[in-house]
Design a protein around this motif. Structure first.
Motif, PDB file in Angstrom:
ATOM      1  N   GLU A 184       0.469  -1.088  -0.435  1.00 49.28           N
ATOM      2  CA  GLU A 184       0.231   0.128  -0.249  1.00 49.28           C
ATOM      3  C   GLU A 184       1.200   1.269   0.098  1.00 49.28           C
ATOM      4  N   LYS A 185       1.387   1.088   0.586  1.00 48.12           N
ATOM      5  CA  LYS A 185       2.740   1.922   0.330  1.00 48.12           C
ATOM      6  C   LYS A 185       4.048   1.965  -0.300  1.00 48.12           C
ATOM      7  N   PRO A 186       3.831   2.360  -1.675  1.00 48.47           N
ATOM      8  CA  PRO A 186       4.796   1.912  -2.499  1.00 48.47           C
ATOM      9  C   PRO A 186       6.394   2.896  -2.767  1.00 48.47           C
ATOM     10  N   ASP A 187       7.256   1.850  -3.148  1.00 53.39           N
ATOM     11  CA  ASP A 187       9.106   1.960  -2.368  1.00 53.39           C
ATOM     12  C   ASP A 187       8.800   2.708  -3.999  1.00 53.39           C
ATOM     13  N   VAL A 188       9.300   4.284  -4.200  1.00 50.71           N
ATOM     14  CA  VAL A 188       9.534   4.827  -5.264  1.00 50.71           C
ATOM     15  C   VAL A 188      10.785   5.833  -5.734  1.00 50.71           C
ATOM     16  N   ALA A 189      10.896   5.363  -6.820  1.00 49.68           N
ATOM     17  CA  ALA A 189      12.111   6.227  -6.975  1.00 49.68           C
ATOM     18  C   ALA A 189      11.836   7.606  -7.743  1.00 49.68           C
ATOM     19  N   VAL A 190      12.967   8.806  -7.705  1.00 48.72           N
ATOM     20  CA  VAL A 190      12.697  10.346  -8.425  1.00 48.72           C
ATOM     21  C   VAL A 190      14.674  10.544  -9.361  1.00 48.72           C
ATOM     22  N   VAL A 191      14.995  10.324 -10.444  1.00 49.87           N
ATOM     23  CA  VAL A 191      15.653   9.917 -10.890  1.00 49.87           C
ATOM     24  C   VAL A 191      15.793  10.920 -11.843  1.00 49.87           C
ATOM     25  N   GLY A 192      16.629  12.155 -10.935  1.00 49.95           N
ATOM     26  CA  GLY A 192      16.531  13.401 -11.384  1.00 49.95           C
ATOM     27  C   GLY A 192      15.619  14.333 -11.246  1.00 49.95           C
ATOM     28  N   PRO A 193      15.914  14.509 -10.184  1.00 49.76           N
ATOM     29  CA  PRO A 193      15.691  15.721  -9.422  1.00 49.76           C
ATOM     30  C   PRO A 193      15.747  16.970  -9.681  1.00 49.76           C
ATOM     31  N   GLY A 194      15.227  17.187 -10.447  1.00 46.74           N
ATOM     32  CA  GLY A 194      15.468  18.824 -11.062  1.00 46.74           C
ATOM     33  C   GLY A 194      14.607  19.023 -11.258  1.00 46.74           C
ATOM     34  N   ALA A 195      13.682  20.427 -11.449  1.00 47.08           N
ATOM     35  CA  ALA A 195      12.598  21.381 -11.631  1.00 47.08           C
ATOM     36  C   ALA A 195      11.299  19.737 -11.613  1.00 47.08           C
ATOM     37  N   GLY A 223      18.561  -1.840  -3.777  1.00 44.53           N
ATOM     38  CA  GLY A 223      17.805  -2.974  -4.587  1.00 44.53           C
ATOM     39  C   GLY A 223      16.498  -2.204  -5.300  1.00 44.53           C
ATOM     40  N   VAL A 224      15.463  -3.323  -6.069  1.00 44.99           N
ATOM     41  CA  VAL A 224      14.472  -2.236  -7.158  1.00 44.99           C
ATOM     42  C   VAL A 224      13.022  -1.826  -6.444  1.00 44.99           C
ATOM     43  N   VAL A 225      12.701  -0.725  -7.200  1.00 42.87           N
ATOM     44  CA  VAL A 225      11.554  -0.165  -6.218  1.00 42.87           C
ATOM     45  C   VAL A 225      10.238  -0.648  -7.240  1.00 42.87           C
ATOM     46  N   ASP A 226       8.607  -0.687  -6.897  1.00 46.05           N
ATOM     47  CA  ASP A 226       7.776  -0.382  -7.593  1.00 46.05           C
ATOM     48  C   ASP A 226       7.599   0.022  -8.723  1.00 46.05           C
ATOM     49  N   LEU A 227       8.370   1.640  -8.567  1.00 43.54           N
ATOM     50  CA  LEU A 227       8.084   2.387  -9.448  1.00 43.54           C
ATOM     51  C   LEU A 227       9.175   3.795  -9.518  1.00 43.54           C
ATOM     52  N   VAL A 228       8.857   3.700 -10.673  1.00 41.32           N
ATOM     53  CA  VAL A 228      10.709   5.144 -10.794  1.00 41.32           C
ATOM     54  C   VAL A 228      10.308   6.259 -12.028  1.00 41.32           C
ATOM     55  N   PHE A 229      10.243   7.415 -10.811  1.00 38.17           N
ATOM     56  CA  PHE A 229      10.101   8.400 -12.284  1.00 38.17           C
ATOM     57  C   PHE A 229      11.111   8.921 -12.744  1.00 38.17           C
ATOM     58  N   LEU A 230      11.379   9.183 -14.527  1.00 40.11           N
ATOM     59  CA  LEU A 230      12.682   9.396 -14.814  1.00 40.11           C
ATOM     60  C   LEU A 230      12.168  10.541 -15.050  1.00 40.11           C
ATOM     61  N   ALA A 231      13.309  11.741 -14.443  1.00 39.83           N
ATOM     62  CA  ALA A 231      12.427  13.443 -14.892  1.00 39.83           C
ATOM     63  C   ALA A 231      13.854  13.886 -15.346  1.00 39.83           C
ATOM     64  N   VAL A 232      15.262  12.721 -16.088  1.00 37.02           N
ATOM     65  CA  VAL A 232      16.072  13.892 -16.582  1.00 37.02           C
ATOM     66  C   VAL A 232      15.825  14.114 -17.820  1.00 37.02           C
ATOM     67  N   LYS A 233      16.119  15.298 -18.426  1.00 37.26           N
ATOM     68  CA  LYS A 233      15.664  15.202 -19.927  1.00 37.26           C
ATOM     69  C   LYS A 233      16.220  14.557 -20.593  1.00 37.26           C
ATOM     70  N   ALA A 234      15.733  14.512 -22.350  1.00 32.58           N
ATOM     71  CA  ALA A 234      15.738  13.529 -23.372  1.00 32.58           C
ATOM     72  C   ALA A 234      16.912  13.257 -23.964  1.00 32.58           C
ATOM     73  N   THR A 235      17.280  14.108 -23.767  1.00 36.63           N
ATOM     74  CA  THR A 235      19.426  14.309 -24.233  1.00 36.63           C
ATOM     75  C   THR A 235      19.908  13.556 -22.786  1.00 36.63           C
ATOM     76  N   GLN A 236      19.693  12.822 -21.642  1.00 38.80           N
ATOM     77  CA  GLN A 236      20.644  12.010 -20.197  1.00 38.80           C
ATOM     78  C   GLN A 236      19.824  10.632 -20.219  1.00 38.80           C
ATOM     79  N   VAL A 237      19.192  10.108 -21.398  1.00 35.82           N
ATOM     80  CA  VAL A 237      18.726   9.146 -20.820  1.00 35.82           C
ATOM     81  C   VAL A 237      19.829   7.897 -20.905  1.00 35.82           C
TER      82      VAL A 237
END
Length: 301
Positions: A4-15, A70-84
């Protein structure tokens, strides 16, 4: 989701990444933070100019993919397209068979670009409808409504669940292609700001307005060929967004030019020319804009 409380990551914590991280943190779903710059925390200021509501998201921001627990349930990938490609080690470390990667990037090709780096998970593209920028003090400012649009696919469910009840509204659209191309046209014409080095007031010049409408007309034809259901008045409505006072609206591609960073010209502008050629649609204005943006970004000189 695995809980119920997923393990979440944010890759690229810019704006954009910081804005989503703050929304999660406020709801008690504080994400792990990964990026290029080590920080103890990230901070968001919300509201119009003069407002001082702040959300502080505890870190640290980790910079070494080998440090991923370790792995997570959900990743928000917020890097620019030039940085994939640079973000690929993070995706390899964070993604398992059940991981969903929500891509918070410009363009209409997120799944094709990010998918090869997520062979064991699912990729969900998102249309980001809110402006956010990093201030000189490192604090991110998001002045208005925070909203995403996702395609109506099963993998969107974990994203909706994670952001439910937060300041970030999520729309799930059965016609995602229309929403994605509508935003792409807005991003594409904003490239004129990077070429002129001017903010949104430049669109009040009659000559620039005419150029913008010609460019948007080409993009509209390509978008429709791609399946987007956009009305004839869309170019005028997009132009009006840039022309409205106070005229100091910026855009990330202008910010990147001012900072001397590579520009996202390929995903924001080049796609119009590429898809136009695929459909046999002439795009002379787009071709010129792409050439100039590519040279501005990549040189030489």
């Amino acid at each position: 989701m695995t809980s119920e409380k997923p393990d979440v990551a944010v890759v690229g914590p810019g704006a954009i990444g910081t804005t989503v991280a703050a929304a999660l943190h406020e709801a008690g779903r504080t994400p792990r933070l990964y990026g290029r710059t080590p920080r103890e925390r990230v901070e968001l200021r919300v509201g119009p100019p003069g407002a001082d509501e702040r959300v502080e998201v505890p870190g640290p921001v980790l910079t070494d993919p080998d440090a991923v627990a370790g792995v997570v349930d959900l990743v928000f990938l917020a890097v620019k397209a030039t940085q994939v490609d640079d973000a690929a080690p993070w995706l390899a470390a964070l993604c398992g068979p059940g991981t969903v990667v929500c891509v918070l990037q410009n363009g209409v090709e997120q799944a094709a670009t990010v998918g090869p780096h997520v062979p064991r998970g699912a990729v969900v593209p998102a249309v980001v409808w809110f402006p956010a920028w990093t201030q000189d003090d490192g604090v991110v400012h998001a002045p208005g409504e925070v909203r995403l649009t996702l395609p109506d696919v099963p993998a969107a469910g974990p994203v909706v669940d994670a952001l439910r009840g937060t300041r970030c509204d999520v729309d799930v659209s059965p016609d995602f292609v229309t929403a994605a191309w509508r935003k792409l046209l807005q991003n594409a014409v904003a490239g004129l700001m990077a070429l002129t080095g001017r903010r949104s007031a430049v669109f009040t010049r009659p000559d620039v307005a005419d150029l913008a409408l010609a460019y948007l007309g080409e993009g509209l034809a390509v978008a429709r060929a791609e399946g987007a259901r956009l009305d004839d008045d869309v170019p005028g409505r997009i132009l009006a967004l840039f022309q409205r006072p106070p005229g100091d609206q910026g855009t990330s591609i202008l910010t990147d030019r001012d900072a001397g960073r590579p520009l996202e010209w390929a995903v924001r502008n080049g796609v119009v020319s590429r898809r136009g050629r695929a459909h046999g649609i002439p795009t002379p204005v787009s071709d010129l804009v792409v050439t100039l943006l590519a040279a501005t970004s990549d040189g030489p000189g």
